[in-house]
Design a protein around this motif. Structure first.
Motif, PDB file in Angstrom:
ATOM      1  N   GLN A   4       0.751  -1.359   0.132  1.00 42.13           N
ATOM      2  CA  GLN A   4       0.126   0.037   0.096  1.00 42.13           C
ATOM      3  C   GLN A   4       0.632   1.230  -0.034  1.00 42.13           C
ATOM      4  O   GLN A   4       0.413   2.137  -0.493  1.00 42.13           O
ATOM      5  N   ASN A   5       2.078   1.133   0.547  1.00 39.40           N
ATOM      6  CA  ASN A   5       2.971   2.343   0.718  1.00 39.40           C
ATOM      7  C   ASN A   5       3.265   2.958  -0.721  1.00 39.40           C
ATOM      8  O   ASN A   5       3.617   4.031  -0.715  1.00 39.40           O
ATOM      9  N   LEU A   8       0.172   5.036  -1.950  1.00 41.31           N
ATOM     10  CA  LEU A   8      -0.258   6.405  -0.921  1.00 41.31           C
ATOM     11  C   LEU A   8       0.534   7.415  -0.929  1.00 41.31           C
ATOM     12  O   LEU A   8       1.694   7.465  -1.247  1.00 41.31           O
ATOM     13  N   GLU A  10       2.575  10.650   0.511  1.00 38.08           N
ATOM     14  CA  GLU A  10       3.596  10.931   1.707  1.00 38.08           C
ATOM     15  C   GLU A  10       2.638  11.293   2.934  1.00 38.08           C
ATOM     16  O   GLU A  10       3.076  10.705   3.921  1.00 38.08           O
ATOM     17  N   GLY A  13       2.084   8.157   4.817  1.00 37.45           N
ATOM     18  CA  GLY A  13       2.969   7.418   4.921  1.00 37.45           C
ATOM     19  C   GLY A  13       3.479   6.691   3.959  1.00 37.45           C
ATOM     20  O   GLY A  13       4.125   5.705   3.894  1.00 37.45           O
ATOM     21  N   GLY A  14       3.093   7.013   2.628  1.00 37.56           N
ATOM     22  CA  GLY A  14       3.417   6.607   1.482  1.00 37.56           C
ATOM     23  C   GLY A  14       4.472   7.050   0.685  1.00 37.56           C
ATOM     24  O   GLY A  14       5.289   8.046   1.269  1.00 37.56           O
ATOM     25  N   GLU A  15       4.804   6.738  -0.676  1.00 36.06           N
ATOM     26  CA  GLU A  15       5.752   7.091  -1.342  1.00 36.06           C
ATOM     27  C   GLU A  15       5.449   8.044  -2.668  1.00 36.06           C
ATOM     28  O   GLU A  15       6.161   8.084  -3.649  1.00 36.06           O
ATOM     29  N   ASN A  20      -2.876   9.812  -4.480  1.00 37.30           N
ATOM     30  CA  ASN A  20      -3.272   8.754  -3.765  1.00 37.30           C
ATOM     31  C   ASN A  20      -3.733   7.758  -4.875  1.00 37.30           C
ATOM     32  O   ASN A  20      -4.864   7.883  -5.410  1.00 37.30           O
ATOM     33  N   GLU A  56       0.878  -3.155   4.291  1.00 37.52           N
ATOM     34  CA  GLU A  56       1.520  -2.040   4.082  1.00 37.52           C
ATOM     35  C   GLU A  56       2.881  -1.879   3.404  1.00 37.52           C
ATOM     36  O   GLU A  56       2.906  -0.918   2.419  1.00 37.52           O
ATOM     37  N   GLU A  57       3.457  -2.726   3.235  1.00 43.18           N
ATOM     38  CA  GLU A  57       4.653  -3.047   2.669  1.00 43.18           C
ATOM     39  C   GLU A  57       4.752  -4.386   2.166  1.00 43.18           C
ATOM     40  O   GLU A  57       3.597  -4.576   1.297  1.00 43.18           O
TER      41      GLU A  57
END
Length: 125
Positions: A4-5, A8, A10, A13-15, A20, A56-57
């Motif tokens: 998911q990171n 998503l 930043e 918590g994403g990159e 999104n 999440e990862e």
């Protein structure tokens, strides 16, 4: 690691900077699922666009995977059921990066359990 990171923004918590990609995928008609319950509930014959991000990862290694994370076999079966509806055919690549990570860690049990998960799936096809 990807999950998911990667999809998503930043601020969550994403990159992805400000984007999104999960919400964009939903707005483009993708059925979004994020756990085993969602995978069980989706009818792959009714959805030609499914986005499944189950961690999440990266996912938990197969030998330690909790019930809420689907197995490689379950994800593959759903993908095949969805894709086989396409009259033009399909190409599906199933990757098991956990096997590679286990090799880098010199963890034979981890590598073998994830290899076995692939072997089990191949026997079913």
């Amino acid at each position: 690691m990807a999950g998911q990171n990667i999809f998503l923004p930043e601020e969550m918590g994403g990159e992805q900077g400000e984007t999104n990609l999960i919400e964009e995928a939903k707005s483009e008609g993708f059925e979004y699922i994020e756990d085993q319950e969602g995978l069980d509930a989706v009818d792959p014959t009714q959805h030609d666009k499914i986005l499944g991000l189950f961690g999440e990862e990266g996912l938990t290694p197969e030998m330690e995977r909790p019930d809420e994370e689907p197995s490689i076999a379950a994800m593959t079966e759903t993908a095949i059921e969805s894709l086989k509806e396409n009259e033009d055919g399909f190409f599906l690549m199933v990757e098991g990066s956990q096997i590679d990570w286990a090799g880098h860690e010199h963890d034979a049990a981890w590598a073998m359990s994830d290899t076995e998960a692939f072997e089990w799936q191949c026997r079913k096809l």
